[in-house]
Design an enzyme around this catalytic site. Structure first.
Site, mmCIF file in Angstrom:
data_model
loop_
_atom_site.group_PDB
_atom_site.id
_atom_site.type_symbol
_atom_site.label_atom_id
_atom_site.label_comp_id
_atom_site.label_asym_id
_atom_site.label_seq_id
_atom_site.Cartn_x
_atom_site.Cartn_y
_atom_site.Cartn_z
ATOM 1 C CD GLU A 1 52.547 -22.524 -4.466
ATOM 2 O OE1 GLU A 1 52.094 -23.011 -3.412
ATOM 3 O OE2 GLU A 1 53.553 -21.806 -4.500
ATOM 4 C CD GLU B 1 52.666 -18.703 -0.726
ATOM 5 O OE1 GLU B 1 53.094 -18.965 0.409
ATOM 6 O OE2 GLU B 1 51.667 -19.263 -1.213
HETATM 7 C C1 GLA Z 1 52.818 -22.158 -0.342
HETATM 8 C C2 GLA Z 1 54.207 -22.082 -0.931
HETATM 9 C C3 GLA Z 1 54.727 -23.387 -1.439
HETATM 10 C C4 GLA Z 1 54.338 -24.533 -0.541
HETATM 11 C C5 GLA Z 1 52.842 -24.542 -0.386
HETATM 12 C C6 GLA Z 1 52.336 -25.696 0.431
HETATM 13 O O1 GLA Z 1 51.839 -21.814 -1.185
HETATM 14 O O2 GLA Z 1 54.317 -21.130 -1.949
HETATM 15 O O3 GLA Z 1 56.134 -23.297 -1.533
HETATM 16 O O4 GLA Z 1 54.936 -24.370 0.693
HETATM 17 O O5 GLA Z 1 52.454 -23.358 0.255
HETATM 18 O O6 GLA Z 1 50.948 -25.688 0.517
#
Ligand code: GLA
Ligand code: ZN
Length: 724
Positions: free
Chosen positions: A306, A151
């Site tokens: 995710e 991210e």
């Molecule tokens: C983000 C991050 C993860 C985690 C999630 C939790 O997407 O990439 O490492 O922290 O949030 O929702």
């Protein structure tokens, strides 16, 4: 390059680095993963301190051991470069890696995702660890993909970044005079004498030059993409051949994601909708749009990297997903073109910020757990849908959603500084198409319009990348172009267009925008249909001119629609009004117009109208353009229809997010089209294992959060009824 996998990837982020002292946990996790049909995990995303506990002291054996154990058990690995969070020693020894905020204060060590992308020291350390990982693991058959960092986001205002920004500007403009011209710095006497005076925008410094702001956003995007490329090059220099991705975020406006998408082989993103916060149908539709944005950047299958198996922990209120929602949201990703369902996280950590974040495996650690059972059910379902992977979502309708336009529009100090609602404007067009069961691409202004029949470009304040010419050719050749209020006002430097707007498209639209009225939050106006009438009667006794010939029928519309926030006033030249404003001093003046241009049609929506207006108007526009969804069916509200085209089969997803049972005329659809068959049905009401295939006795009702997948053109149509 199109990245393909031999199964739908199912699994998610796994952090065994937090459990190295508990060998029994790994064994138990593997057992539970297999039982849930998990076939892929992402490793090492935040493991730098374990991989290099001291500068230059690389410890990769533990990782190798875990990868081997997983692979022996049929679990593949997406291996991360660990740059998302750095070890303490790195920040202590090289403080330049710590970010400087816009107020020019330098951060202390802490948190994550907060390093300077320019720092040579950070780049060098990242290069070295990435190379070690590539040398050791790229050829490992378990590793199927590289997960570059995590991210990417944020910006750094340190002296190194200031210098890099100035160099970026030098390359773009060559002379300071050109900078002054393009940024119109004569305003307030802010003329620069040399590049050395340029500083990034700051609340304690320059915040009034919109061209500076735009270029800063462009620089931050390109510097972040450059850092991402640096990471990828590091892997490649060490011989890595596996494809790469980086995980993007929901509606992340500060970075132009198209630049990151270009750097990687396959797009991926992290999907965390707030279910049950408002109507689930709205959440589903908005999530669907984000999937469409992600897919449309490369127009290829992508990954949902995710999502949350249970409830997140970072929301102001972390509400549990109701039974069946996990499956519905997972299948929605598939419907929109994802080749994966991946979670954050496989096992819930014991301490730290995310110890209460939903996971496949809870602290409790056993399988008789609701979330685990739902995950298992999703896994069983995905096994049945293996053939869908790599199939494409093809769209004939597109909506433009442009990052740079958004930056300019929202920073312009314009008609409504308390919110222009750009994403909402895009969403209204997107949802109106989706209600018809149409697949929709969401593209930016740099992308081609050629493959589309209808292109909606809401609130395109800035025209860039030759958009005017593309739009003109598109309409000329028979496309249907839709523009709205506040379009074609500025160029790519945020310099306003001279001589009338929408700049360069006044003849295509058959009108000129004259003034724009901004409404307070509590104000509204309304829109009244006037097509095919002698005169349109307005409630206050006024009349409006007839709209002229059109195949549209007033009876297909409501008597009025509400509009708010922004009302554009126009002077038509060749366009015909189809709707007029209902009240105020501009009552009776055009509010929706159509113009024939070449072989095509150009519509102009003058005001920020309610969703129902978009729904009704787009239904007529699509009908006129001959665009239809994959089924001959009037889709009920809250039901989503999406289709993926494989080499021989079209997969049609029908998903019920309406909150109540929805009637689906399956038997009629099957009898009208013999190439259609039921592939899968799943809903919270069907007990585990949850996925049934059936044909003849299909219930014509889809429960809330139920999904029905039809296949068109499969060789073996009409499978037998019953459990599979
Ligand atoms: C983000 C991050 C993860 C985690 C999630 C939790 O997407 O990439 O490492 O922290 O949030 O929702
Ligand atoms: Zn910096």
């Amino acid at each position: 390059m199109t990245v393909t996998f031999d199964q739908i990837l199912y699994g998610g982020d796994y952090n065994p680095d937090q459990w190295l002292e508990y060998p029994e946990i790994l064994s138990e996790d593997i057992r539970l993963m297999k039982q849930a049909r998990i076939n892929t995990v992402s490793l090492g995303i935040f493991a730098w301190a374990m991989l290099e506990p001291e500068e230059g002291d690389y410890r990769l054996d533990w990782m190798e051991e875990i990868i081997s154990r997983l692979y022996e058990n049929g679990i593949s690995v997406i291996l991360a470069t660990p740059s998302g969070a750095r070890p303490h020693w790195l920040a202590d020894r090289y403080p330049e890696v710590l970010r400087v905020n816009e107020d020019r204060t330098r951060s202390l060590f802490g948190l994550r995702h907060n390093h300077c992308y320019t720092s040579p020291a950070y780049r060098q350390k990242v290069r070295m660890i990435n190379q070690k990982l590539a040398e050791r693991f790229d050829s490992n058959p378990a590793v199927i993909l590289w997960h570059i960092s995590n991210e990417y986001g944020g910006e750094c205002h340190c002296p190194l970044c200031q210098e890099a920004f100035r160099n970026w500007l030098r390359e773009k403009y060559h002379t300071i005079d050109e900078v002054n011209r393009k940024w119109n710095t004569a305003f307030w006497s802010h003329t620069y004498q040399n590049f050395g005076q340029i500083e990034s925008p700051s609340s304690i410094g320059e915040a009034s030059i919109h061209g500076l702001y735009l270029d800063w956003r462009r620089f931050v995007s390109s510097q972040t993409a450059d850092f991402c490329r640096w990471e990828i090059d590091s892997l490649r220099m060490a011989g890595a051949q596996k494809p790469v991705t980086t995980n993007l975020m929901y509606d992340h406006s500060p970075l132009n994601y198209h630049q990151l998408a270009e750097a990687v082989d396959i797009v991926s993103w992290d999907n965390y909708p707030d279910w049950h916060k408002r109507a689930d149908s709205l959440t589903a539709a908005d999530t669907g749009m984000e999937h469409d944005i992600m897919r449309s950047m490369k127009k290829q299958p992508y990954l949902m990297m995710e999502s949350c198996p249970g409830a997140v922990n970072w929301s102001s209120v972390s509400k549990l997903k109701r039974p069946g929602v996990l499956e519905a949201t997972s299948l929605q990703a598939l419907a929109h073109g994802s080749d994966s369902v991946l979670y954050f996280q496989i096992r819930k950590g014991r301490g730290g910020f995310e110890k209460f974040h939903g996971a496949v495996i809870d602290h409790y650690g056993r399988e008789d757990d609701r979330t685990y059972q739902e995950c298992r059910r999703v896994g069983l379902g995905l096994e049945k849908l293996r053939d869908l992977r790599s199939s494409r979502v093809k769209s004939r309708a597109a909506v433009i959603f442009d990052w740079e336009n958004r930056w300019a529009l929202e920073n312009a100090a314009g008609p409504r500084n308390q919110g222009m609602f750009y994403r909402e404007a895009v969403r209204k067009s997107h949802h109106a198409f989706r209600r018809l069961g149409l697949n929709v691409d969401v593209i930016d202004m740099t992308q081609s319009l050629e493959e589309y029949k209808i292109v909606a470009a809401p609130m395109l304040y800035m025209f860039r990348a030759g958009f005017e010419q593309k739009a003109r050719t598109f309409a000329e050749k028979g496309g249907t172009l839709i523009l709205t209020y506040w379009s074609g006002v500025a160029d790519e430097y945020d310099l306003t267009v001279l001589g009338g707007t929408p700049g360069g498209l006044m003849d295509v639209m058959g009108l000129r925008s004259t003034e724009i009225d901004s409404l307070y939050d509590w104000d509204s106006n309304f829109l009244v249909p006037c097509m095919n009438r002698e005169t349109a009667e307005l409630p206050d006794g006024k009349t409006a001119p007839a709209g002229g010939a059109s195949s549209w029928r007033p009876e297909n519309f409501a008597e009025t629609y509400r509009c708010s926030r922004l009302c554009q006033l126009v002077n038509v030249t060749t366009a015909r009004p189809l709707f007029v404003y209902g009240t105020d001093f501009y009552a009776g003046t055009p509010a929706l117009t159509v113009n024939r241009f070449g072989e095509g049609l150009a519509y102009y929506i003058c005001a920020d109208a309610e969703q129902a207006f978009y729904d009704d108007v787009y239904r007529e526009i699509a009908r006129e353009a001959g665009l239809q969804g994959p089924l001959s069916w009037e889709i009920p509200d809250g039901v989503e229809v999406t289709s993926r085209a494989g080499s021989q089969t079209e997969y049609i997803f029908i998903q019920n997010f309406s909150g109540q049972a929805a009637a689906v005329p399956v038997n009629r659809l099957l009898s009208e089209d013999s190439s259609l068959s039921v592939l899968l049905m799943s809903s919270p009401e069907i007990p585990a294992p949850g996925v049934y295939a059936f044909s003849d006795e299909v219930k014509e009702e889809l429960p809330p959060f139920g999904t029905l997948i039809l296949a068109r053109g499969r060789a073996s149509a009409r499978p037998a009824a019953g459990k599979v």
